[in-house]
Scaffold this motif. Sequence first.
Motif, PDB file in Angstrom:
ATOM      1  N   GLY A   1      78.782  56.494  19.781  1.00  0.00           N
ATOM      2  CA  GLY A   1      78.908  57.305  18.730  1.00  0.00           C
ATOM      3  C   GLY A   1      77.615  57.925  18.048  1.00  0.00           C
ATOM      4  O   GLY A   1      77.365  58.794  17.677  1.00  0.00           O
ATOM      5  N   SER A   2      76.538  56.826  18.040  1.00  0.00           N
ATOM      6  CA  SER A   2      75.216  57.147  17.600  1.00  0.00           C
ATOM      7  C   SER A   2      74.538  58.156  18.549  1.00  0.00           C
ATOM      8  O   SER A   2      73.826  58.920  18.065  1.00  0.00           O
ATOM      9  CB  SER A   2      74.445  55.803  17.829  1.00  0.00           C
ATOM     10  OG  SER A   2      74.758  55.038  16.670  1.00  0.00           O
ATOM     11  N   LEU A   3      74.778  57.961  19.825  1.00  0.00           N
ATOM     12  CA  LEU A   3      74.254  59.036  20.724  1.00  0.00           C
ATOM     13  C   LEU A   3      74.899  60.633  20.267  1.00  0.00           C
ATOM     14  O   LEU A   3      74.129  61.335  20.526  1.00  0.00           O
ATOM     15  CB  LEU A   3      74.410  58.758  22.175  1.00  0.00           C
ATOM     16  CG  LEU A   3      73.530  59.319  23.052  1.00  0.00           C
ATOM     17  CD1 LEU A   3      71.882  59.379  22.984  1.00  0.00           C
ATOM     18  CD2 LEU A   3      73.661  58.768  24.356  1.00  0.00           C
ATOM     19  N   ARG A   4      76.214  60.352  20.366  1.00  0.00           N
ATOM     20  CA  ARG A   4      76.950  61.794  20.123  1.00  0.00           C
ATOM     21  C   ARG A   4      76.460  62.285  18.694  1.00  0.00           C
ATOM     22  O   ARG A   4      76.089  63.504  18.637  1.00  0.00           O
ATOM     23  CB  ARG A   4      78.250  61.521  19.819  1.00  0.00           C
ATOM     24  CG  ARG A   4      78.973  61.453  21.340  1.00  0.00           C
ATOM     25  CD  ARG A   4      80.575  61.369  21.055  1.00  0.00           C
ATOM     26  NE  ARG A   4      81.188  60.435  22.022  1.00  0.00           N
ATOM     27  CZ  ARG A   4      81.508  59.251  21.724  1.00  0.00           C
ATOM     28  NH1 ARG A   4      81.371  58.848  20.775  1.00  0.00           N
ATOM     29  NH2 ARG A   4      81.843  58.437  23.060  1.00  0.00           N
ATOM     30  N   ALA A   5      76.036  61.173  17.681  1.00  0.00           N
ATOM     31  CA  ALA A   5      75.697  61.930  16.359  1.00  0.00           C
ATOM     32  C   ALA A   5      74.376  62.614  16.669  1.00  0.00           C
ATOM     33  O   ALA A   5      74.099  63.716  15.997  1.00  0.00           O
ATOM     34  CB  ALA A   5      75.816  60.816  15.181  1.00  0.00           C
ATOM     35  N   ARG A   6      73.533  61.897  17.478  1.00  0.00           N
ATOM     36  CA  ARG A   6      72.280  62.433  17.475  1.00  0.00           C
ATOM     37  C   ARG A   6      72.059  63.444  18.224  1.00  0.00           C
ATOM     38  O   ARG A   6      71.322  64.470  17.857  1.00  0.00           O
ATOM     39  CB  ARG A   6      71.280  61.237  18.323  1.00  0.00           C
ATOM     40  CG  ARG A   6      70.993  60.013  17.548  1.00  0.00           C
ATOM     41  CD  ARG A   6      70.153  59.096  18.169  1.00  0.00           C
ATOM     42  NE  ARG A   6      69.450  58.039  17.627  1.00  0.00           N
ATOM     43  CZ  ARG A   6      68.447  57.360  18.035  1.00  0.00           C
ATOM     44  NH1 ARG A   6      67.731  57.600  19.142  1.00  0.00           N
ATOM     45  NH2 ARG A   6      67.798  56.430  17.160  1.00  0.00           N
TER      46      ARG A   6
ATOM     47  N   GLN B   1      70.995  63.621  32.228  1.00  0.00           N
ATOM     48  CA  GLN B   1      70.130  63.413  33.618  1.00  0.00           C
ATOM     49  C   GLN B   1      69.464  62.114  33.292  1.00  0.00           C
ATOM     50  O   GLN B   1      69.050  61.646  32.279  1.00  0.00           O
ATOM     51  CB  GLN B   1      68.998  64.521  33.709  1.00  0.00           C
ATOM     52  CG  GLN B   1      69.469  66.017  33.836  1.00  0.00           C
ATOM     53  CD  GLN B   1      68.219  66.870  34.061  1.00  0.00           C
ATOM     54  OE1 GLN B   1      67.140  66.689  33.528  1.00  0.00           O
ATOM     55  NE2 GLN B   1      68.488  67.903  34.785  1.00  0.00           N
ATOM     56  N   ARG B   2      69.666  61.432  34.495  1.00  0.00           N
ATOM     57  CA  ARG B   2      69.009  60.007  34.587  1.00  0.00           C
ATOM     58  C   ARG B   2      67.731  59.693  34.295  1.00  0.00           C
ATOM     59  O   ARG B   2      67.515  58.841  33.425  1.00  0.00           O
ATOM     60  CB  ARG B   2      69.727  59.480  35.780  1.00  0.00           C
ATOM     61  CG  ARG B   2      69.261  57.845  36.252  1.00  0.00           C
ATOM     62  CD  ARG B   2      69.629  57.309  37.619  1.00  0.00           C
ATOM     63  NE  ARG B   2      71.098  57.368  37.453  1.00  0.00           N
ATOM     64  CZ  ARG B   2      71.695  56.314  37.155  1.00  0.00           C
ATOM     65  NH1 ARG B   2      71.252  55.152  36.690  1.00  0.00           N
ATOM     66  NH2 ARG B   2      73.146  56.326  37.476  1.00  0.00           N
TER      67      ARG B   2
ATOM     68  N   ARG C   1      66.778  64.712  22.169  1.00  0.00           N
ATOM     69  CA  ARG C   1      66.232  65.849  22.932  1.00  0.00           C
ATOM     70  C   ARG C   1      66.476  65.571  24.479  1.00  0.00           C
ATOM     71  O   ARG C   1      65.615  66.116  25.220  1.00  0.00           O
ATOM     72  CB  ARG C   1      64.817  66.326  22.505  1.00  0.00           C
ATOM     73  CG  ARG C   1      64.763  66.683  21.031  1.00  0.00           C
ATOM     74  CD  ARG C   1      63.799  67.655  20.796  1.00  0.00           C
ATOM     75  NE  ARG C   1      63.463  68.129  19.659  1.00  0.00           N
ATOM     76  CZ  ARG C   1      64.085  68.723  18.885  1.00  0.00           C
ATOM     77  NH1 ARG C   1      65.509  69.233  19.292  1.00  0.00           N
ATOM     78  NH2 ARG C   1      63.775  68.829  17.356  1.00  0.00           N
ATOM     79  N   LEU C   2      67.351  64.741  24.805  1.00  0.00           N
ATOM     80  CA  LEU C   2      67.518  64.529  26.256  1.00  0.00           C
ATOM     81  C   LEU C   2      68.291  65.644  26.962  1.00  0.00           C
ATOM     82  O   LEU C   2      69.596  65.958  26.270  1.00  0.00           O
ATOM     83  CB  LEU C   2      68.233  63.083  26.383  1.00  0.00           C
ATOM     84  CG  LEU C   2      67.599  62.152  25.817  1.00  0.00           C
ATOM     85  CD1 LEU C   2      68.541  60.649  25.953  1.00  0.00           C
ATOM     86  CD2 LEU C   2      66.376  61.806  26.886  1.00  0.00           C
ATOM     87  N   PRO C   3      67.995  66.005  28.006  1.00  0.00           N
ATOM     88  CA  PRO C   3      68.669  67.164  28.966  1.00  0.00           C
ATOM     89  C   PRO C   3      70.261  66.657  29.147  1.00  0.00           C
ATOM     90  O   PRO C   3      70.469  65.470  29.669  1.00  0.00           O
ATOM     91  CB  PRO C   3      67.908  67.385  30.023  1.00  0.00           C
ATOM     92  CG  PRO C   3      66.554  66.807  29.811  1.00  0.00           C
ATOM     93  CD  PRO C   3      66.668  65.620  28.835  1.00  0.00           C
ATOM     94  N   HIS C   4      71.034  67.338  28.624  1.00  0.00           N
ATOM     95  CA  HIS C   4      72.235  67.092  29.315  1.00  0.00           C
ATOM     96  C   HIS C   4      73.259  68.412  29.403  1.00  0.00           C
ATOM     97  O   HIS C   4      72.986  69.618  29.164  1.00  0.00           O
ATOM     98  CB  HIS C   4      73.035  66.380  27.920  1.00  0.00           C
ATOM     99  CG  HIS C   4      73.055  67.093  26.636  1.00  0.00           C
ATOM    100  ND1 HIS C   4      71.921  67.104  25.698  1.00  0.00           N
ATOM    101  CD2 HIS C   4      74.159  68.191  26.151  1.00  0.00           C
ATOM    102  CE1 HIS C   4      72.461  68.181  24.595  1.00  0.00           C
ATOM    103  NE2 HIS C   4      73.740  68.393  24.943  1.00  0.00           N
TER     104      HIS C   4
ATOM    105  N   GLU D   1      65.864  57.304  31.605  1.00  0.00           N
ATOM    106  CA  GLU D   1      64.917  56.215  31.953  1.00  0.00           C
ATOM    107  C   GLU D   1      63.583  56.099  31.304  1.00  0.00           C
ATOM    108  O   GLU D   1      63.128  55.258  31.175  1.00  0.00           O
ATOM    109  CB  GLU D   1      65.180  55.915  33.480  1.00  0.00           C
ATOM    110  CG  GLU D   1      66.574  55.597  34.055  1.00  0.00           C
ATOM    111  CD  GLU D   1      66.547  55.477  35.720  1.00  0.00           C
ATOM    112  OE1 GLU D   1      65.517  56.193  36.329  1.00  0.00           O
ATOM    113  OE2 GLU D   1      67.483  55.200  36.403  1.00  0.00           O
ATOM    114  N   ARG D   2      63.057  57.453  31.411  1.00  0.00           N
ATOM    115  CA  ARG D   2      61.733  57.558  30.882  1.00  0.00           C
ATOM    116  C   ARG D   2      61.726  57.282  29.431  1.00  0.00           C
ATOM    117  O   ARG D   2      60.843  56.578  29.063  1.00  0.00           O
ATOM    118  CB  ARG D   2      61.163  59.047  31.117  1.00  0.00           C
ATOM    119  CG  ARG D   2      60.506  59.266  32.567  1.00  0.00           C
ATOM    120  CD  ARG D   2      59.951  60.588  32.585  1.00  0.00           C
ATOM    121  NE  ARG D   2      60.636  61.627  32.310  1.00  0.00           N
ATOM    122  CZ  ARG D   2      61.309  62.163  32.961  1.00  0.00           C
ATOM    123  NH1 ARG D   2      61.239  62.189  34.417  1.00  0.00           N
ATOM    124  NH2 ARG D   2      61.922  63.425  32.555  1.00  0.00           N
TER     125      ARG D   2
END
Length: 103
Positions: A66-71, A91-92, A78-81, A96-97
Amino acid sequence: MHCGVPLLEGPGRCLPGVGQGLSHSRPRQRRRSSPRRDGDPVPYEFRAEDWLTTAQAAELLGLSAGSLRARRSEGRERLPHIRVGNTVLYQRAPVERAVERGQ
């Protein structure tokens, strides 16, 4: 606006469907995409092991799903999705970075 057909009751009224592209206009032509030719390169090879679900990415990042969805919806993450139907895949490698950097 007069459509070239005798008006029904009142000014500016045309027969239903006439002058509106329904009955006497020529049929629309459908756009046809050109078929793929053999040998054309595939623009991107989708490999399932390169992607994480929201739950998997959240677990690696130490967050709840839920926190990741909210962010993501607030623009803070700003993670590529990509979205595939109702599923969001991250993207994995960038996840990981981010874990390595401690974000």
